[in-house]
Write a protein that holds these residues in place. Structure first.
Motif, mmCIF file in Angstrom:
data_model
loop_
_atom_site.group_PDB
_atom_site.id
_atom_site.type_symbol
_atom_site.label_atom_id
_atom_site.label_comp_id
_atom_site.label_asym_id
_atom_site.label_seq_id
_atom_site.Cartn_x
_atom_site.Cartn_y
_atom_site.Cartn_z
ATOM 1 N N VAL A 189 -7.684 76.468 -3.357
ATOM 2 C CA VAL A 189 -6.378 75.814 -3.432
ATOM 3 C C VAL A 189 -6.137 75.320 -4.851
ATOM 4 N N GLU A 190 -5.236 75.966 -5.525
ATOM 5 C CA GLU A 190 -4.965 75.618 -6.924
ATOM 6 C C GLU A 190 -4.446 74.183 -7.021
ATOM 7 N N GLY A 191 -5.040 73.428 -7.918
ATOM 8 C CA GLY A 191 -4.572 72.066 -8.165
ATOM 9 C C GLY A 191 -5.065 71.023 -7.187
ATOM 10 N N ALA A 192 -5.935 71.415 -6.237
ATOM 11 C CA ALA A 192 -6.428 70.438 -5.270
ATOM 12 C C ALA A 192 -7.230 69.358 -5.983
ATOM 13 N N ASP A 193 -6.907 68.123 -5.658
ATOM 14 C CA ASP A 193 -7.583 66.994 -6.302
ATOM 15 C C ASP A 193 -7.879 65.950 -5.227
ATOM 16 N N PHE A 194 -9.140 65.619 -5.046
ATOM 17 C CA PHE A 194 -9.511 64.712 -3.961
ATOM 18 C C PHE A 194 -8.800 63.365 -4.087
ATOM 19 N N ALA A 195 -8.609 62.909 -5.305
ATOM 20 C CA ALA A 195 -8.042 61.568 -5.500
ATOM 21 C C ALA A 195 -6.546 61.510 -5.213
ATOM 22 N N THR A 196 -5.834 62.615 -5.431
ATOM 23 C CA THR A 196 -4.368 62.527 -5.385
ATOM 24 C C THR A 196 -3.682 63.450 -4.373
ATOM 25 N N THR A 197 -4.375 64.452 -3.888
ATOM 26 C CA THR A 197 -3.702 65.437 -3.021
ATOM 27 C C THR A 197 -3.441 64.901 -1.612
ATOM 28 N N PHE A 198 -4.318 64.021 -1.132
ATOM 29 C CA PHE A 198 -4.275 63.632 0.284
ATOM 30 C C PHE A 198 -3.897 62.159 0.455
ATOM 31 N N ALA A 199 -2.889 61.917 1.285
ATOM 32 C CA ALA A 199 -2.504 60.532 1.579
ATOM 33 C C ALA A 199 -3.450 59.906 2.589
ATOM 34 N N GLY A 200 -4.139 60.749 3.334
ATOM 35 C CA GLY A 200 -5.083 60.244 4.325
ATOM 36 C C GLY A 200 -6.120 61.298 4.650
ATOM 37 N N LEU A 201 -7.242 60.848 5.215
ATOM 38 C CA LEU A 201 -8.343 61.760 5.544
ATOM 39 C C LEU A 201 -8.828 61.470 6.957
ATOM 40 N N ALA A 202 -8.884 62.507 7.775
ATOM 41 C CA ALA A 202 -9.417 62.385 9.136
ATOM 42 C C ALA A 202 -10.699 63.199 9.194
ATOM 43 N N MET A 203 -11.793 62.543 9.545
ATOM 44 C CA MET A 203 -13.084 63.234 9.531
ATOM 45 C C MET A 203 -13.764 63.140 10.894
ATOM 46 N N HIS A 204 -14.586 64.135 11.184
ATOM 47 C CA HIS A 204 -15.455 64.047 12.349
ATOM 48 C C HIS A 204 -16.217 62.730 12.258
ATOM 49 N N THR A 205 -16.219 61.981 13.374
ATOM 50 C CA THR A 205 -16.760 60.620 13.324
ATOM 51 C C THR A 205 -17.892 60.433 14.329
ATOM 52 N N PRO A 206 -19.119 60.820 13.961
ATOM 53 C CA PRO A 206 -20.265 60.521 14.828
ATOM 54 C C PRO A 206 -20.404 59.007 15.010
ATOM 55 N N PHE A 207 -20.176 58.264 13.921
ATOM 56 C CA PHE A 207 -19.976 56.815 13.949
ATOM 57 C C PHE A 207 -19.238 56.478 12.661
ATOM 58 N N ALA A 208 -18.432 55.431 12.735
ATOM 59 C CA ALA A 208 -17.518 55.171 11.620
ATOM 60 C C ALA A 208 -18.267 54.885 10.312
ATOM 61 N N GLY A 209 -19.460 54.308 10.418
ATOM 62 C CA GLY A 209 -20.237 54.004 9.216
ATOM 63 C C GLY A 209 -20.611 55.260 8.444
ATOM 64 N N LEU A 210 -20.827 56.370 9.131
ATOM 65 C CA LEU A 210 -21.149 57.614 8.430
ATOM 66 C C LEU A 210 -19.928 58.119 7.666
ATOM 67 N N VAL A 211 -18.750 57.969 8.253
ATOM 68 C CA VAL A 211 -17.538 58.401 7.550
ATOM 69 C C VAL A 211 -17.335 57.563 6.294
ATOM 70 N N ARG A 212 -17.629 56.263 6.381
ATOM 71 C CA ARG A 212 -17.521 55.413 5.185
ATOM 72 C C ARG A 212 -18.501 55.900 4.100
#
Lengths: 412, 81
Positions: free
Chosen positions: A225-248
């Motif tokens: 994906v041209e121009g993808a930037d972790f800091a600015t491309t996404f307003a939010g992130l949804a991740m697989h959550t085995p437990f919330a502490g791992l996502v943090r």
């Protein structure tokens, strides 16, 4: 062409136990609550199984469709690591109890907690190919928990339930960025369910794989994906959550790797909204990332179109990072499912009630020829559910064929 | 990097992430979990040590680590590659 999620719902049971009460009951170290970041854990009742979870998640979506649209569901996929038969799929029962058209492909997929995302991507590719214009696909991730006191700190983190995702060319919830994905997979023995009564897990190996895969998936995404930037491309992130502490921890790792200075503020703004529901439910396995997406939409509440990133990881292992766009119509569509209200309305169990249910739930996936189950035996729990609703319940097994019926629960 | 230098960095990191542990009394035959580290703290310890040693080894490489002596030996080996 727009293809993506038209509707999204999660069913997370009608009973739950506060995680601190479970810690106290098991004698677990309360200092570990901070890194676990889990508040309550959904608990199944003995008349629930992967079929009832799946139907109870998808029924509000199917019921909201007009009959013509309902009959355009031409693909039904259940993803589960809680299969009820070596041959017969959970999907076959689900197809029957949702009343879907017989002009429908029906199948079940398995790849631990990644399977729903794999199915979603394959379904999006099929829909985008235009082989059956206007067709819809229904992917339902459904699982039950088999953990008990032997699982120690995994027990408070495991939930139960299902997430249903309707895919089509009117993506009100998530307009999937077709072709924008990054994947990473390899064989590793981090966790497995070798029999229908127990799981095995290597916590360190699993965390390491989850974190390595996140870095590698995002690298692959960035390469595509041209121009993808972790800091600015996404307003939010949804991740697989085995437990919330791992996502943090996962966010902190990726944030550091991508030069974000204030990881705590970034976590609070972009990730914490996606953890509200998962931290009140527990790990839903392959439905977990879609419960996180519902949570993100319900708590981020975008008024303009914004891009969000999704990370799916399944032990074994397979992982994917992909993205899509959410907007005000997403907030309206997810809000109609009242997921937060249903979570708040669950019956709060005591530790003793929880322990008794756990013993009865232990053989949920074990094949038996004949069995009767009376859901009304659990009236003491069902009457304490705060929102009235109609649910599918398992009423027994006859000749290895599971039997189901509809019941009303909750205070009228 | 020598084993002694790696051990010094590891003890420094353990002291920061597990402040209640007396790092002078850490037995190399023990696993990080024996020091009271939960799974997140174990990951954080390994990531912090790798960052300070400028080791870019995948975390999966640490999946078979038996104890602290084994961890020190492994980090010494990969830091000199």
């Amino acid at each position: 062409m727009s293809i993506g999620v038209e509707a999204l719902n999660a069913y997370c049971g009608v009973a739950a136990i506060p995680v601190p009460a479970l810690f106290a009951g098991r004698g677990l170290d309360p200092e570990r609550l901070d890194n676990l970041m889990m508040r309550t854990k959904s608990v199944a009742l003995p008349f629930e199984d992967p079929v009832t979870h799946a139907v109870n998640a998808a029924k509000p979506i199917v019921d909201a469709l007009d009959p013509a649209d309902r009959d355009r569901i031409e693909l039904l996929v259940t993803s589960t690591e809680s299969g009820v038969d070596y041959s017969k799929s959970v999907a076959s029962y689900v197809h029957q109890h949702l009343g879907l058209s017989r002009r429908c492909r029906v199948l079940e997929v398995k790849q631990a907690c990644y399977a729903a995302t794999g199915a979603l991507q394959l379904a999006c590719g099929y829909l985008a190919a235009g082989l059956s214009p206007g067709a819809k696909a229904l992917v339902i991730a459904t699982d039950v928990s088999l953990v008990d006191e032997k699982s120690q700190y995994t027990e408070p983190a495991m939930g139960t339930g299902a997430a249903a995702v309707l895919l089509g060319d009117r993506p009100h919830v998530l307009d999937v960025d077709l072709g924008a994905f990054g994947v990473h997979s390899y064989e590793t023995p981090d966790s497995a369910r070798p029999a229908p009564t127990f799981d095995i897990a290597d916590a360190d190996r699993s965390l390491f794989a989850y974190l390595d895969c996140l870095t590698n998936c995002f690298a692959d995404y960035s390469a595509r994906v041209e121009g993808a930037d972790f800091a600015t491309t996404f307003a939010g992130l949804a991740m697989h959550t085995p437990f919330a502490g791992l996502v943090r921890a996962a966010h902190r790792k990726l944030a550091r790797e991508n030069g974000i200075a204030d990881t705590a503020a970034d976590f609070a703004a972009r990730v914490a909204p996606a953890l509200e529901y998962p931290s009140r439910v527990g790990n839903l396995c392959s439905g977990s990332v879609y419960l996180a997406l519902a949570s993100l939409v319900d708590h981020l509440r975008p008024t303009e179109p914004v891009r969000v990133g999704l990370y799916s990881y399944g032990s074994g292992c397979a992982a994917e990072f992909y993205s899509g766009v959410v907007d005000a119509s997403s907030v309206a569509a997810v809000g109609r499912m009242r997921i937060g209200e249903h979570l708040a309305a669950r019956c709060e169990l005591t530790f003793d009630e929880y322990r008794a249910l756990l013993a009865e739930n232990a053989d949920c996936l074990v094949p038996v020829a004949d069995r009767e189950i009376d859901p009304h035996r659990y009236a003491s729990v069902l009457d304490r559910v705060g929102l009235p609703r109609t649910l599918l319940a398992r009423t027994g097994v006859r000749g290895y064929h599971r039997r189901y019926d509809w019941i009303g629960v909750g205070a009228a | 990097m020598t084993g002694a230098a790696v051990r010094r960095v590891l003890h420094e990191v353990i002291g920061e992430i597990l402040p209640t542990v007396d790092v002078d009394r850490i037995d190399g035959g023990r696993h990080l979990r024996d020091l009271g580290a939960d799974s997140i703290e174990r990951v954080e310890i390994i990531m912090a040590v790798c960052a300070r040693l400028r080791v870019t080894e995948p975390l999966a490489s640490f999946g078979d680590i038996r104890d602290i002596d084994h961890l020190v030996a492994f980090l010494s080996e990969v830091s000199t590659r």
